[in-house]
Write a protein that holds these residues in place. Sequence first.
Motif, mmCIF file in Angstrom:
data_model
loop_
_atom_site.group_PDB
_atom_site.id
_atom_site.type_symbol
_atom_site.label_atom_id
_atom_site.label_comp_id
_atom_site.label_asym_id
_atom_site.label_seq_id
_atom_site.Cartn_x
_atom_site.Cartn_y
_atom_site.Cartn_z
ATOM 1 N N ARG A 9 63.326 35.623 -27.602
ATOM 2 C CA ARG A 9 62.200 36.028 -27.935
ATOM 3 C C ARG A 9 61.324 34.886 -27.501
ATOM 4 N N SER A 10 59.893 35.385 -26.932
ATOM 5 C CA SER A 10 59.070 34.206 -26.628
ATOM 6 C C SER A 10 58.003 34.248 -27.748
ATOM 7 N N GLY A 11 57.460 32.983 -27.877
ATOM 8 C CA GLY A 11 56.387 32.974 -28.969
ATOM 9 C C GLY A 11 55.117 33.705 -28.541
ATOM 10 N N ALA A 12 54.209 33.556 -29.522
ATOM 11 C CA ALA A 12 52.470 34.114 -29.047
ATOM 12 C C ALA A 12 51.975 32.870 -29.207
ATOM 13 N N ILE A 13 51.052 32.997 -28.562
ATOM 14 C CA ILE A 13 50.031 32.149 -28.259
ATOM 15 C C ILE A 13 48.664 32.660 -28.747
ATOM 16 N N ASP A 14 47.668 31.713 -29.350
ATOM 17 C CA ASP A 14 46.375 32.332 -29.853
ATOM 18 C C ASP A 14 45.418 32.376 -28.785
ATOM 19 N N ALA A 15 45.324 33.798 -28.190
ATOM 20 C CA ALA A 15 44.339 34.092 -27.155
ATOM 21 C C ALA A 15 42.749 33.493 -27.404
ATOM 22 N N THR A 16 42.437 33.394 -28.695
ATOM 23 C CA THR A 16 41.271 32.576 -28.854
ATOM 24 C C THR A 16 40.979 31.480 -28.430
ATOM 25 N N ARG A 17 42.178 30.684 -28.143
ATOM 26 C CA ARG A 17 42.236 29.296 -27.846
ATOM 27 C C ARG A 17 42.636 29.283 -26.397
ATOM 28 N N ALA A 18 43.538 29.866 -25.979
ATOM 29 C CA ALA A 18 44.037 29.959 -24.500
ATOM 30 C C ALA A 18 43.176 30.943 -23.792
ATOM 31 N N VAL A 19 41.845 30.649 -23.252
ATOM 32 C CA VAL A 19 40.716 31.316 -23.157
ATOM 33 C C VAL A 19 40.938 31.924 -21.663
ATOM 34 N N GLU A 20 41.539 31.169 -20.752
ATOM 35 C CA GLU A 20 41.401 31.624 -19.313
ATOM 36 C C GLU A 20 43.086 30.998 -18.574
ATOM 37 N N GLY A 21 43.495 31.886 -17.805
ATOM 38 C CA GLY A 21 44.564 31.435 -16.918
ATOM 39 C C GLY A 21 45.954 31.514 -17.853
ATOM 40 N N THR A 22 47.054 31.272 -17.284
ATOM 41 C CA THR A 22 48.388 31.346 -17.926
ATOM 42 C C THR A 22 48.844 30.234 -18.698
ATOM 43 N N PHE A 23 49.004 30.136 -19.895
ATOM 44 C CA PHE A 23 49.925 29.207 -20.723
ATOM 45 C C PHE A 23 51.025 29.884 -21.419
ATOM 46 N N TYR A 24 52.106 29.162 -21.157
ATOM 47 C CA TYR A 24 53.464 29.657 -21.533
ATOM 48 C C TYR A 24 53.775 29.597 -23.051
ATOM 49 N N PRO A 25 54.098 30.641 -23.775
ATOM 50 C CA PRO A 25 54.552 30.329 -25.163
ATOM 51 C C PRO A 25 55.730 29.458 -25.331
ATOM 52 N N TYR A 26 55.678 28.395 -25.897
ATOM 53 C CA TYR A 26 56.944 27.506 -26.123
ATOM 54 C C TYR A 26 57.538 28.100 -27.308
ATOM 55 N N THR A 27 58.930 27.812 -27.561
ATOM 56 C CA THR A 27 59.659 28.168 -28.649
ATOM 57 C C THR A 27 60.361 27.179 -29.369
ATOM 58 N N ASP A 28 61.140 26.515 -28.775
ATOM 59 C CA ASP A 28 61.900 25.526 -29.348
ATOM 60 C C ASP A 28 61.843 24.040 -28.967
ATOM 61 N N PHE A 29 61.103 23.329 -29.829
ATOM 62 C CA PHE A 29 60.705 21.977 -29.570
ATOM 63 C C PHE A 29 61.757 20.799 -29.547
ATOM 64 N N THR A 30 61.759 20.044 -28.425
ATOM 65 C CA THR A 30 62.774 18.766 -28.378
ATOM 66 C C THR A 30 61.893 17.745 -28.267
ATOM 67 N N ALA A 31 62.052 16.703 -28.995
ATOM 68 C CA ALA A 31 61.597 15.137 -28.841
ATOM 69 C C ALA A 31 62.401 14.281 -28.170
ATOM 70 N N SER A 32 61.914 13.485 -27.107
ATOM 71 C CA SER A 32 62.584 12.256 -26.803
ATOM 72 C C SER A 32 61.688 11.224 -27.023
ATOM 73 N N VAL A 33 62.298 10.265 -27.798
ATOM 74 C CA VAL A 33 61.370 9.082 -28.295
ATOM 75 C C VAL A 33 62.296 7.670 -27.555
ATOM 76 N N HIS A 34 61.384 7.267 -26.330
ATOM 77 C CA HIS A 34 62.026 5.992 -25.699
ATOM 78 C C HIS A 34 61.379 4.873 -25.943
ATOM 79 N N VAL A 35 62.094 3.761 -25.749
ATOM 80 C CA VAL A 35 61.700 2.215 -25.886
ATOM 81 C C VAL A 35 61.944 1.610 -24.494
ATOM 82 N N ALA A 36 61.116 1.001 -24.045
ATOM 83 C CA ALA A 36 61.555 0.117 -22.820
ATOM 84 C C ALA A 36 61.052 -1.372 -22.959
ATOM 85 N N ALA A 37 61.893 -2.210 -22.572
ATOM 86 C CA ALA A 37 61.552 -3.699 -22.717
ATOM 87 C C ALA A 37 61.574 -4.135 -21.149
ATOM 88 N N VAL A 38 60.487 -4.648 -20.776
ATOM 89 C CA VAL A 38 60.277 -5.049 -19.232
ATOM 90 C C VAL A 38 59.749 -6.646 -19.303
#
Lengths: 157, 730
Positions: free
Chosen positions: B565-594
């Motif tokens: 199923r695709s999610g729904a986005i709020d059309a009062t916020r997405a005013v113009e153009g195509t925004f994809y409805p995301y569904t299943d969020f994944t996080a990647s938290v990275h730490v770099a030492a340089v």
Amino acid sequence: MTGKLSLVVNGAKGRSISVPDDERLLDTLRWRLGLKGTKEGCRTGDCGACTVLVDGETTLSCLTLSHEVDGAKVTTIEGIAEDPEGRRVQAAFEAEEALQCGYCTPGFIVALTGVRRELGSEATSAALVDGLQGNLCRCTGYLAILRAVDRVRDGPP
Amino acid sequence: MTRSDAALKSRGGAVYGLDLETDGMLFGALVPAPVASGVLRSVDLTAARRAPGVVVAVGPDELAALLPNGGNAERPVFPKSRILYRHQPVAAVAATSLAEARAAARLVRVDVTNEPAFIDIEDRYPEWPSKLASNDPHVVAHVVARHGDLAAAFRTADLVHSETYRTSGIAHVALEPHACLAVVADGTWKVTTSTQTPFGVREDAAEILGIPQESLVVEGTWVGGGFGSKGAAFLEPYALLLAAASGRPVRLAFGYREEFLTGRSTLPSVIRLDTSVKNGTITGRRVRLLLDSGASLPGRDFATGYSIGFLLGPYKIPAFEMEGYAIRTNKPPFGPHRAPFAPQCVFAIDSHMDGLSRRLGVDPVEFRLRHVWREGDRTALYQPVGPFGAAAGLERAHAKVAEWRRNLPAGTGIGVGIGFWSTSTGAGGEVRLHLTANELVIEQAEHEIGSGSVVRGLVAVAERYFGLPTDRIRVVSTSTATAPFDSGVFGSRTVAALGRAVEAAGAKLLETLGARASMVGTPRLDVDGRRLVLVSGRTKTPVAELLKPKEREGGLVTEGRHYGRSGAIDATRAVEGTFYPYTDFTASVHVAAVSVDRETGSVKVLRYAAFQDIGTVLDAGMFRGQVEGGVAMGLGTALTEETLWGPDGRLGNPGLLDYRIPTIAEMPPVEVVAIEGFLGAGPFGAKGLGEPPIIPVPAAVANAVADATGARVVELPLTPERVARALKLL
């Protein structure tokens, strides 16, 4: 111009074949001898996918004219397991899952076998890795390959 | 468990697209447009046709005779008049050898006007924020989203933090270049190809050629790396056209130079962010984006599709305005590249968050923890956030930063980046299970591209679902003529979507077997010696006894499907153009030492840690491999990789010596940690993993460089020259 040359490939009896003067060893192996395990990558010597052993020495087959190696012994990934060292390297890549798409894998396995042969079994992992710098991998991030290098170095002989 | 393709690949036995060969085949070569912008006057094939070994030569004028209805007028195989980018194919030849085909291609006379090329988006739109006319011919997409009272937020702010970020074009550098073999005979068009999407190629190639999808068969091979580059028709229409014209099989393959010159990847962008803060909390943000879309056609631009929404997260921001323009230029069209454009979005967002927190004197990780989405929050476009491991990852990252501060030498820079992604379902996917007396076979359309999602991921799902050992489960990949539909290996979706289809087909399988064995409740499968048995309570029945005579050979067959199923986005916020409805969020938290060389500006990554929200780890080796590989590719994006386009549309670095990807000697140690328990929509709560690990790498590295030097580099990649400029050495 086309001329005859003789290659001893993977221990098979020397074969005399007619090959154009400007043909690369990579193309002779892949298209004339059907040894497609040697991978065609950049054809400019930058990626290492086409690495083979010529008289035991790691060689980029894309930058080698077949006539340059007339009479030589050529080892490709298809024959690497006949060398116990090559079999060890192959087994280490399998055990460590040091491959993903697998396209760079034959080149890495042949190169590591050649570098081990050249530097001896006492060579450090750092020295071995030095010898693999010409082999590129885009999938694994090399870390599994480094674990395979350690396994080859530290594992049972 | 070792992946089932390891032995085949380590022995050189896997056949890739570039290895394809058949009796009587011809070799194809494409004729590139000699200018980046102009009008095609004529394509003269006379000399090429007379060249040694040439069997056919085809150009724009031949399409009408070769293709039903002359092909697709809106998406012609060869351009009819306007050239959109340098090296755009304008004709093709097939000959008995590759050398002859290439030589003949050079003899094709292309008569074309040479108009000034539009290459650098900032040449035409230097003022920022620029107001573009909506009828500007170069605007292929315009997206606007907004919510809340941003003017009030800015007016009442304690401070407004403003910065402009720039990102560069990159290249996929899959080790295997594109290659395919086409045959056209008796009204059937067939192409064997190295592809991430057999059904996608079928749809796309059929559309371009103007033939019915049903008359085209696409068969896959082992894929020598994809990363998005092998996700749609590319060489296949040309190869099929040459095969139709010659009546012989035609092999068409690219070399690396052609890959670089015509590859469809991420292109440059300019991202401007203004963020207001009151009492240490973000109150508003303005996002402005100019994105180079290459030679994309309006309505067909990929650039603004999936990823622009990633500029709107993963933080809670009460008021925002976002406006983005995709600009058509004379480069190859923008195309998907592992988590398309998300690493660039996150580079901007998380460089900005890092710089803002330092300006406020707040710990950068603390500052993110104040704002990052948690389950139950809403996104900027008012989509619900489900289980999401960002905060958990940040806590772990916090501890890692403290550990490295204690242990690493003074002067080491440490930076954090948070990537987020949404596992795509694509259109959907189906599998067919075949259960015989001794094994379970999963038949489906996809071919392994390297991640292991097909050869290992689907097996891992079946292992868990049925309780069977690995050696009793086999995956086979069949052509579009026989395989059930699947939308492709992209969007980190394979295990998440096809794995669910395996479960669905599995449920039917167990139901059927249970009924035949007159068992009560849901039975399971098990192994008894060589045989498979159906188990319910204490009853064991050999599967062989439950198969009907006609199933002895091919097994009991069930099919399963998963259309997300695709999610729904709020059309009062997405005013113009195509925004994809995301569904299943994944996080990647990275730490770099340089460490940063204060004389040359050169950056060395010393240590790296990746905390990956994954829901459930289905296979430890595959998990580690995807994260390590994504980090390596991300380090390339962060530090060295950049396509350099000249003002005339020439690519200045179409090879691996000048376009530098990471080597084995440059990899830092990478600690890979799974954050489980924030369950996704995939089987057993798994989330997609192909793309997420590349996303936060440029941000983490840039933030580490800022930590080491106090100077912020706002342009990717962080080459020594750019770092030296930020350090005022140049």
